[in-house]
Scaffold this motif. Structure first.
Motif, PDB file in Angstrom:
ATOM      1  N   SER A  21     -13.966  32.289 -33.305  1.00 10.03           N
ATOM      2  CA  SER A  21     -12.821  32.216 -32.073  1.00 10.03           C
ATOM      3  C   SER A  21     -12.968  33.580 -31.240  1.00 10.03           C
ATOM      4  N   SER A  22     -13.169  34.657 -31.958  1.00  5.23           N
ATOM      5  CA  SER A  22     -13.586  35.857 -31.153  1.00  5.23           C
ATOM      6  C   SER A  22     -14.690  36.233 -30.561  1.00  5.23           C
ATOM      7  N   ILE A  23     -15.751  35.702 -31.013  1.00  8.71           N
ATOM      8  CA  ILE A  23     -17.037  35.617 -30.679  1.00  8.71           C
ATOM      9  C   ILE A  23     -16.815  34.852 -29.139  1.00  8.71           C
ATOM     10  N   ILE A  24     -16.447  33.567 -29.248  1.00 11.64           N
ATOM     11  CA  ILE A  24     -16.283  32.345 -28.159  1.00 11.64           C
ATOM     12  C   ILE A  24     -15.457  32.977 -26.988  1.00 11.64           C
ATOM     13  N   GLU A  25     -14.053  33.548 -27.591  1.00 16.02           N
ATOM     14  CA  GLU A  25     -13.156  33.934 -26.569  1.00 16.02           C
ATOM     15  C   GLU A  25     -13.417  35.302 -25.843  1.00 16.02           C
ATOM     16  N   ASN A  26     -14.358  36.114 -26.324  1.00  6.73           N
ATOM     17  CA  ASN A  26     -14.823  37.174 -25.707  1.00  6.73           C
ATOM     18  C   ASN A  26     -16.161  37.030 -24.905  1.00  6.73           C
ATOM     19  N   ASN A  27     -16.597  35.856 -25.070  1.00  2.41           N
ATOM     20  CA  ASN A  27     -17.741  35.508 -24.351  1.00  2.41           C
ATOM     21  C   ASN A  27     -19.098  36.345 -24.776  1.00  2.41           C
ATOM     22  N   ILE A  28     -19.051  36.714 -26.018  1.00  4.95           N
ATOM     23  CA  ILE A  28     -19.994  37.767 -26.630  1.00  4.95           C
ATOM     24  C   ILE A  28     -21.297  37.309 -26.325  1.00  4.95           C
TER      25      ILE A  28
END
Length: 189
Positions: free
Chosen positions: A103-110
């Protein structure tokens, strides 16, 4: 497995003679598919693929999706919390850990941001091309289809994605075991 070089030659032909009336869209995003079991073979052939692209006058820049994810995790201020949580004993807790990290990777558009930043760095080069490698680095966090959808309208240069998975009709099966996903607007080889 069809030869990687043959697939790349087809991609080069497509990129050199784009058809803007494709149902798949007008962007030069191409997937070079190969069986998941061939990841090591593809990694060993990457220099040959780059040479073939350079021989066709492309200024190739390689971007590793695995490195993007690794650097996000390694340099994240919450890393110490993730490391403690990763030492859980139960399968459900581990699953929750990976969902949270994903979720962190996705939500932050990494991944999206890294691709677009790299595009901006190389766009002024003559005949730039971005080669995305190590796509397996996004598993189990996400698949690449949503990433492509998020960046599609912002893509201005050709991108080739080394895709570990199967081509099933017009759909892609990431790793060959995720369900087929037909939401890609790109060209598949």
């Amino acid at each position: 497995m069809e030869s990687l070089n043959n697939k790349l030659k087809q991609i080069i032909q497509f990129l050199d003679s784009p058809n803007t009336n494709q149902h798949t869209g007008d962007k030069s995003i191409c997937y070079l598919t190969f069986p998941f079991e061939s990841i090591l073979e593809v990694k060993s052939e990457t220099d040959t693929l780059v040479s073939l692209l350079k021989h066709n006058n492309y200024d190739v820049t390689i971007l590793s999706i695995g490195d993007i994810v690794h650097n996000f995790i390694k340099n994240n201020p919450r890393r110490d919390n993730w490391i403690q949580f990763s030492m859980v004993e139960y399968k459900d807790e581990m699953s929750e850990f990976f969902k949270s990290l994903g979720s962190s990777i996705i939500e932050n558009n990494i991944i999206e941001n890294a691709i677009l930043e790299k595009q901006n760095e190389i766009i002024k080069k003559p005949k730039p091309l971005l080669l995305l490698t190590d796509l397996e680095g996004i598993h189990p966090f996400t698949r690449f289809g949503p990433v492509e959808q998020n960046i599609y309208s912002s893509i201005e240069i050709p991108i080739i994605i080394l895709y570990p998975g199967n081509l099933s009709g017009s759909s892609l099966e990431f790793f060959g075991f995720y369900p087929p996903d037909g939401n890609y607007r790109s060209k598949h080889f």
